[in-house]
Design a protein around this motif. Structure first.
Motif, short mmCIF file in Angstrom:
data_model
loop_
_atom_site.label_atom_id
_atom_site.label_comp_id
_atom_site.label_asym_id
_atom_site.label_seq_id
_atom_site.Cartn_x
_atom_site.Cartn_y
_atom_site.Cartn_z
N GLY A 1 0.81 -1.21 0.00
CA GLY A 1 0.00 0.00 0.00
C GLY A 1 0.85 1.26 0.00
O GLY A 1 0.46 2.28 -0.58
N THR A 2 1.99 1.20 0.67
CA THR A 2 2.86 2.37 0.73
C THR A 2 3.31 2.77 -0.67
O THR A 2 3.15 3.93 -1.08
CB THR A 2 4.09 2.07 1.63
N ASP B 1 -7.57 5.82 -0.74
CA ASP B 1 -6.70 4.82 -0.13
C ASP B 1 -7.58 3.70 0.42
O ASP B 1 -8.07 3.78 1.55
CB ASP B 1 -5.85 5.47 0.97
N ASP C 1 -4.48 -3.16 -1.17
CA ASP C 1 -3.42 -4.10 -0.79
C ASP C 1 -3.84 -5.52 -1.09
O ASP C 1 -5.01 -5.88 -0.92
CB ASP C 1 -3.11 -3.97 0.71
N HIS D 1 -1.93 -8.07 0.37
CA HIS D 1 -1.57 -8.83 1.57
C HIS D 1 -2.43 -8.46 2.78
O HIS D 1 -2.12 -8.82 3.90
CB HIS D 1 -0.07 -8.70 1.89
N LYS D 2 -3.50 -7.72 2.53
CA LYS D 2 -4.46 -7.48 3.62
C LYS D 2 -5.71 -8.31 3.32
O LYS D 2 -5.67 -9.51 3.48
CB LYS D 2 -4.71 -5.98 3.74
C1 PLP Z 1 -1.83 -0.76 5.44
C2 PLP Z 1 -2.21 0.52 4.85
C3 PLP Z 1 -1.31 1.24 4.04
C4 PLP Z 1 0.11 0.81 3.83
O1 PLP Z 1 0.19 -0.41 3.21
P1 PLP Z 1 1.51 -1.33 3.31
O2 PLP Z 1 1.11 -2.49 2.51
O3 PLP Z 1 1.72 -1.61 4.76
O4 PLP Z 1 2.63 -0.56 2.71
C5 PLP Z 1 -1.76 2.41 3.48
N1 PLP Z 1 -3.00 2.84 3.69
C6 PLP Z 1 -3.89 2.19 4.47
C7 PLP Z 1 -5.27 2.75 4.67
C8 PLP Z 1 -3.51 1.00 5.08
O5 PLP Z 1 -4.38 0.36 5.87
#
Ligand code: PLP
Length: 545
Positions: free
Chosen positions: A178-179, A312, A341, A343-344
């Motif tokens: 996500g970053t 986001d 993401d 991996h979430k």
């Molecule tokens: C987890 C998250 C990110 C960052 O994602 P990573 O995969 O940890 O780099 C960015 N925005 C939101 C809203 C998130 O929950």
């Protein structure tokens, strides 16, 4: 010395050759197969038996065992021994994120087949930076990206037919998470604002100084609610905007971005004539609370002021697969870019993310070519990515979607949301707890407020002191529970009531493991109450029975 070593533990061409193409010997092979079978087919049981939620050994003590900084010239161990070490020394001291009692973070159990898919991806070792190292995987990635784009933007068949394998356009890219997805989106947004003018071609080519001079700007900002993920700040720093210029807007009584404050700030920034708003970011949902910003209203504002609208949805994106709850993300289809993401809530192994763009040419703003790798007009996916070499994450996502179906994912998403609601109900029923943020998605924040303190707070004196006591109490409950190693919730700081003028320590739970049941959640609350009983009175005289 050499003759004291087993002959295999010598680095020479012969042993290297053997180890490169297969395990050193039959024993190594047997041990590899034995453990791989456990890892591939019984990971759940295996981890549950072998790994507590946390290590019972202190970090300081653990570090002592990891002090050696030399690299051995000759091999120290055979594959079989290394695997045994990992199983016996590393795995038990890692965190059992697969436990249904692990409800503190956005990392959890993954379906067992993900390990197979990851292993296959590793074995194929394709590099999707370019066609020459990936062939069909680059084509497949474009297809998977179009599927995801369709999930978000719902364009018509003709649109996807025109773009799915188009080598000139790009609907999105896979990233490491996500970053980097957020950074990519804001990178595109920044470059779009600084359009070509006179001698100035682009900020990529001419740099920041000429960009600002040409556009007569002194400041560029990104606007997001104060619950924005810190990766947005990182993007502000990295993209040269300055992370102070990623401006945190207050949240309203619903804990969503405060639209009137946002509008007022936009007017103020526009009136000075020297500030450009690069993007407005909507959260779907916020990392700490799961709250979803009012996306349709944000889209209206962005449309009116011609500002890039980024959503986001690193966490919430996959909710779109649930027919029951997709409506929560209404308005996401109007975003210029969207982060999701893998991996979430796609339950993929670490690490993978994605970013999507409404305009299939948006990513041209960050295109880079190199004659030896990314040639103009080629399918080479590395032309428009922040990352260079990349694994074929799309193969894992595509396979998972085939194995589960969108309905399979929806079941997990719905379980999370509905179990979180049940959890909030349980918290509300217990007199010593207070729900801080109700779950919109599958995240609940709450805190312990013992009845003795509730009474004193109601009387209105000593408020500040009492709040400090509560913060310390909740910090301690979280820490003691974590250290006991049976279960895990995380903690953060939020306003306990929207009208508060200060943040309080709150407990944060993320319900994403489909094995987490209401009974388990009761056990976790019971444990927190038991911890409180143990430490009340002595450590917290004010909370005493
Ligand atoms: C987890 C998250 C990110 C960052 O994602 P990573 O995969 O940890 O780099 C960015 N925005 C939101 C809203 C998130 O929950």
């Amino acid at each position: 010395m050499a003759d004291l070593l087993p002959t295999e533990l010598i680095a020479n061409w012969q042993t290297l050759h053997r180890v490169f193409i297969q395990p050193e010997d039959e024993n190594s092979k047997k041990i590899l197969v034995k453990y791989m079978e456990k890892i591939l087919f019984g990971l759940h049981d295996f981890l549950n038996k072998h790994v507590g939620v946390t290590e019972e050994i202190s970090l300081a003590k653990l570090s002592e065992a990891y002090m050696d900084t030399t690299i051995n010239k000759d091999p120290q161990k055979k594959l079989a021994d290394v695997i045994e070490d990992i199983i016996h020394d590393i795995a038990p001291r890692a965190v059992n994120v697969a436990s249904p009692y692990f409800i503190g973070h956005m990392t959890s159990a993954i379906p067992f087949f993900m390990v197979h898919l990851k292993a296959i991806t590793a074995a194929l070792n394709q590099n999707v930076i370019k066609l020459e190292t990936s062939k069909v995987l680059s084509i497949l990635e474009k297809q998977v990206i179009a599927k995801m784009h369709r999930m978000v933007y719902k364009q018509n068949d003709a649109f996807y037919k025109a773009h799915v394998q188009n080598t000139q356009t790009t609907l999105g890219v896979f990233t490491t998470g996500g970053t980097t997805a957020n950074i990519t989106a804001l990178w595109v947004a920044r470059n779009s604002v600084l359009f070509p003018k006179g001698d100035f071609k682009s900020i990529e080519e001419n740099g920041f100084f000429q960009a600002l001079k040409t556009h007569d700007l002194e400041r560029m900002v990104v606007l997001v609610s104060k619950r924005g993920h810190f990766s947005l700040k990182k993007a502000g720093g990295l993209l040269g905007l300055g992370n102070q210029n990623v401006i945190a807007i207050d949240v309203d009584k619903n804990r969503q971005i405060d639209l009137s404050k946002l509008k007022a700030l936009i007017q103020k920034l526009k009136s000075d004539g020297k500030t450009k708003i690069v993007a407005i970011v909507g959260l779907a949902g916020a990392t700490e609370t799961g709250i979803i910003d009012p996306l349709p209203q944000l889209a209206d504002i962005c449309e009116e002021h011609k500002i890039h609208f980024h959503v986001d949805a690193a966490w919430g994106g996959p909710v779109l697969l649930s027919e029951k709850y997709a409506h929560l993300l209404e308005g996401i289809e109007r975003a210029d870019s969207v982060t999701i993401d893998c991996h979430k809530q796609f339950y993929m192994p670490m690490t993978a993310g994605m970013v999507y763009f409404k305009d299939p040419t948006a990513l041209d703003k960050i295109a880079y070519y190199a004659s030896y790798v990314n040639r103009r007009g080629s399918v080479d996916l590395g032309i428009k990515t922040l990352e260079g070499s990349r694994e074929a994450s799309s193969l894992i996502l595509d396979s998972a979607l085939k194995i589960m179906g969108s309905r399979g994912y929806a079941l997990m998403i719905e379980h999370g949301i509905e179990t979180a609601r049940i959890f909030a109900g349980k918290i509300r029923k217990r007199p010593c707890f207070q729900v801080v943020t109700e779950p919109v998605l599958n995240i609940v924040t709450y805190r312990m407020v013992p009845e003795a303190i509730q009474k004193k707070l109601a009387s209105g004196d000593q408020t500040q002191h009492l709040n400090e006591v509560l913060d310390t109490l909740n910090k301690n409950i979280q820490r003691i529970q974590r250290e006991a190693g049976n279960s895990f919730v995380s903690r953060t700081q939020l306003k306990a009531f929207p009208s508060d003028d200060h943040d309080s320590v709150v407990l944060r739970s993320v319900i994403m493991n489909p094995m987490t049941t209401p009974e388990i959640l009761d056990e976790i609350l019971d444990e927190q109450e038991a911890i409180f009983k143990k430490i009340a009175g002595t450590h917290f005289p004010l909370t005493g029975p």
